[in-house]
Write a protein that holds these residues in place. Structure first.
Motif, PDB file in Angstrom:
ATOM      1  N   VAL A  90       0.957  -1.395  -0.096  1.00 55.83           N
ATOM      2  CA  VAL A  90      -0.007  -0.061  -0.007  1.00 55.83           C
ATOM      3  C   VAL A  90       0.768   1.131   0.000  1.00 55.83           C
ATOM      4  CG1 VAL A  90      -1.803   1.183   1.044  1.00 55.83           C
ATOM      5  CG2 VAL A  90      -1.975  -1.322   1.194  1.00 55.83           C
ATOM      6  N   PHE A  91       2.016   1.260   0.702  1.00 52.02           N
ATOM      7  CA  PHE A  91       2.675   2.168   0.938  1.00 52.02           C
ATOM      8  C   PHE A  91       3.616   2.647  -0.710  1.00 52.02           C
ATOM      9  CE2 PHE A  91       6.825   4.648   1.956  1.00 52.02           C
ATOM     10  CZ  PHE A  91       6.405   5.591   2.543  1.00 52.02           C
ATOM     11  N   GLU A  92       4.057   1.557  -1.438  1.00 51.84           N
ATOM     12  CA  GLU A  92       4.378   1.784  -2.760  1.00 51.84           C
ATOM     13  C   GLU A  92       3.304   2.330  -3.453  1.00 51.84           C
ATOM     14  OE1 GLU A  92       6.788   2.033  -5.554  1.00 51.84           O
ATOM     15  OE2 GLU A  92       7.382   1.421  -3.696  1.00 51.84           O
ATOM     16  N   ALA A  93       2.079   1.824  -3.236  1.00 51.15           N
ATOM     17  CA  ALA A  93       1.159   2.349  -4.268  1.00 51.15           C
ATOM     18  C   ALA A  93       0.888   3.734  -3.879  1.00 51.15           C
ATOM     19  CB  ALA A  93      -0.276   1.695  -4.006  1.00 51.15           C
ATOM     20  N   TYR A  94       0.861   4.321  -2.790  1.00 49.30           N
ATOM     21  CA  TYR A  94       0.667   5.831  -2.242  1.00 49.30           C
ATOM     22  C   TYR A  94       1.852   6.403  -2.803  1.00 49.30           C
ATOM     23  CZ  TYR A  94      -0.787   9.517   0.825  1.00 49.30           C
ATOM     24  OH  TYR A  94      -1.134  10.771   1.184  1.00 49.30           O
TER      25      TYR A  94
END
Length: 111
Positions: A90-94
């Motif tokens: 999720v952090f990479e997508a954000y």
């Protein structure tokens, strides 16, 4: 004389307008052209009027806020309380979303 006193107010106004209709039409056209010529002097403002006195505490607090944080503008804030945000996927997508937003020339700052 009796006939004039028997006529109502609006009948007199209607009679005056209808008998002088060309003059009224010419006057309206002249007024419209005159006001249209003043169009170049119109200035629009994006700021709102300050209706609070300058010495009011709310206005003083607001001016202090502007001194610290700068002038207000178009700001979009995206926030999340989701604990999943700090998982790698999720952090990479954000982070990808923020990078794509930063590429847009219309966007001044992505933090």
């Amino acid at each position: 004389m009796k006939k004039l006193l028997g006529i109502g107010f609006w009948e007199i106004i209607a009679r005056i307008i209808l008998r002088n209709r060309l003059g009224f039409i010419f006057g309206i056209v002249l007024l419209t052209v005159g006001l249209a010529m003043q169009w170049k002097h119109i200035r629009f403002s994006n700021t709102e009027a300050n209706l609070i006195p300058a010495t009011d505490q709310v206005n003083l607090d607001y001016n202090q806020f502007l001194k610290i944080f700068g002038e207000e503008g178009n700001v979009i804030v995206i926030g999340s309380k989701d604990p999943k945000l700090f998982t790698p996927k999720v952090f990479e997508a954000y982070t990808t979303l923020m990078a794509n937003l930063a590429k847009d020339p219309e966007i001044g700052l992505v933090l």
